[in-house]
Enzyme design. Structure first.
Site, PDB file in Angstrom:
ATOM      1  CG  ASP A 159      -1.743   1.214   1.411  1.00 16.23           C
ATOM      2  OD1 ASP A 159      -2.041   1.863   0.393  1.00 16.23           O
ATOM      3  OD2 ASP A 159      -2.108   1.523   2.562  1.00 16.23           O
ATOM      4  CG  ASP A 171      -3.859   4.607  -1.849  1.00 16.66           C
ATOM      5  OD1 ASP A 171      -3.112   3.647  -1.615  1.00 16.66           O
ATOM      6  OD2 ASP A 171      -4.784   4.945  -1.088  1.00 16.66           O
TER       7      ASP A 171
END
Length: 396
Positions: A104, A286
Site C-alpha cells: 500500500d 495509492d
C-alpha cells in the site's frame, strides 16, 4: 539477537501477562487517529515555468537500473483478487510464518493480526504467533490507524521480515489487537505500507527504508504492474524497473512535497470538456485503494455524464453500454492519461456493471482525488524515493 527455543518459552510466559495489561490499556483508549490531507505549497508555485521544472528533474535524475530478466530476487508476484485487491506473500519470524498483505503506497505501516486479536475480522485469518519466533522482540508502544475502509489498534514489535529474498532484520511492525471494517478483509492478513516514514502512525521505520538502509536494494525505487481482468502476472519490484511491463518512456511527475505520494493534477476532462479539477487539484497515487475517488459532488457529476444510476452503495450502468463509454482523461504535468470505460467499470458477483468512481470520504481543504488501482492498471507506476517523484507509462 537470536534466542534459544528453551529460553523463549520462559520469556514468552513473562511477557504474556505484560501484554495483557498493555492490550487492556489499548482497549480503554478512546483517541482515534485519522489520516490528514494537508494543503502544502506546490512545487509549481515555487518554481516558475514548466521547462524549468523539467530541467530540474533531469538534472537530479539518475538512470534507473533495469531488473535482470533471469531470476531476479527484486520482482515479487502479486495476486489479483477480482480487480479489487492485489496481495503478495511475506514471511515474519524465525522460523518464517507466511502472510498475505496489501502493498500500500497510501500508508507507511506494516501490520498483521496478533493471537490476542478477538475481533471477528481477525478470527478467519493467519495471526502471528510471536511465541514461536526466536527472533521476536516486543515493545511497550501502542498505536492506532484509521484507513478509508476500516481502523485498527495495535502494538509495535520487532522481528525478521522477508519479501521474497529481500530480508529486513529486526524490522519494527504492528500486531493488531482490534480491527473494525476493512471491506474484503477475507483476502488479506495485513497491510505493508510503502509511503514515507513521516506519516507512519506507529512511529516504526517502514520496511522499504530498512531494506534501503541495510543495503538490500540498489536504488531507492519500487514499481507496480497491476494486471487486468483478474489475470495473473501482477508484480511489485524493488530497486529497479523491468521495462517489459510498459510502453514508451516513463513520464516523471514531481511530488507536491517530499513526504507523501501526492502530485499536482492539471484537470479531468471528457469529450474535450473539463468535468473536474478545473482549477488544478491534488492527486494521491495509492495502490491500496481499489477505485478512483474524488469529492462527492464531482463524482456524482461524472456518474450523471456516463449514465450511471445509484443502487444501494454502487452506481450501475448497462453492461451493453460499457464499450461505448467515453474515456475520462486525467492531465498530469501537461500529459494526458486517458482511462477508457472498460477500465473504470467492473462487474459484481451477479454480472451487473458498476462504476469504479467513488466518493472520497476524507475531508480536505482542497480538491483531492485518489488515483487507485483503476488508474494504475492502465499505467505502470514507479515510486522514486531518491528524487521524490512518480513515473507513469502505459502498461502493456
Amino acid at each position: 539477537m537470536l534466542r534459544t527455543q528453551t529460553s523463549l518459552s520462559t520469556w514468552s510466559q513473562k511477557i504474556h501477562m505484560k501484554w495483557l495489561v498493555l492490550l487492556g490499556l489499548v482497549a480503554f483508549s478512546e483517541c482515534i487517529v485519522k489520516i490528514p490531507l494537508r494543503r502544502v505549497k506546490t512545487m509549481r508555485n515555487a518554481i516558475s515555468g514548466k521547462n524549468t521544472l523539467n530541467n530540474i528533474l533531469k538534472e537530479h535524475a539518475y538512470r534507473l537500473p533495469q531488473i535482470s530478466f533471469r531470476g531476479s530476487n527484486l520482482t515479487h508476484p502479486l495476486r489479483n483478487i477480482r480487480d479489487l485487491f492485489y496481495v503478495g506473500n511475506i514471511t515474519i519470524g524465525t522460523p518464517p510464518q507466511e502472510f498475505q498483505v496489501i502493498f500500500d503506497t497510501g500508508s507507511s505501516d506494516l501490520w498483521v493480526a496478533s493471537i490476542f486479536c478477538n475481533s471477528s475480522s481477525c478470527a478467519a485469518h493467519v495471526r502471528f504467533r510471536h511465541h514461536q519466533s526466536s527472533t521476536f522482540r516486543p515493545t511497550n508502544k501502542t498505536f492506532r490507524i484509521t484507513y478509508g475502509s476500516g481502523r485498527m489498534k495495535g502494538v509495535v514489535v520487532h522481528d525478521t521480515v522477508r519479501i521474497g529474498d529481500l530480508v529486513s532484520t529486526d524490522q519494527p511492525f504492528g500486531l493488531s489487537v482490534e480491527e473494525y471494517g476493512f471491506e474484503g478483509r477475507a483476502y488479506y492478513d495485513g497491510v505493508l505500507g510503502l509511503n514515507y516514514p513521516n506519516i507512519s502512525f506507529s512511529g516504526a521505520i517502514p520496511i522499504f527504508d530498512n531494506l534501503k538502509n541495510q543495503g538490500a536494494i540498489s536504488e531507492p525505487v519500487f514499481a507496480f504492474y497491476l494486471s487486468k481482468d483478474e489475470q495473473e502476472g501482477s508484480v511489485v519490484m524493488f530497486g529497479g524497473v523491468d521495462h517489459r511491463y510498459y510502453e514508451g518512456e516513463l513520464n516523471w511527475v514531481p511530488l507536491i512535497e517530499a513526504g507523501d505520494w501526492i502530485i499536482h493534477m492539471d484537470r479531468i476532462s471528457m469529450k474535450r470538456k473539463i468535468i473536474a479539477c478545473s482549477g488544478s487539484c491534488e492527486a494521491i497515487v495509492d495502490t491500496g485503494t481499489s477505485a478512483i475517488e474524488g469529492p462527492r459532488k464531482l463524482v456524482n457529476k461524472i456518474h450523471k455524464l456516463i449514465g450511471a444510476r445509484p443502487r444501494h452503495s454502487k452506481y450501475y450502468i448497462s453492461c451493453s453500454a460499457v464499450n461505448t463509454l467515453p474515456s475520462i482523461i486525467f492531465t498530469i504535468n501537461g500529459i494526458n492519461y486517458p482511462v477508457p470505460g472498460r477500465a473504470y467499470v467492473l462487474k459484481d458477483s451477479r454480472g451487473r456493471c458498476y462504476s469504479m468512481f467513488q466518493e472520497n470520504k476524507v475531508s480536505s481543504s482542497t480538491e483531492t482525488w485518489i488515483l487507485g488501482d483503476v488508474f494504475l492498471r492502465v499505467y505502470f507506476s514507479v515510486f522514486d524515493r531518491g528524487n521524490d517523484r512518480i513515473g507513469l507509462a502505459r502498461a502493456v
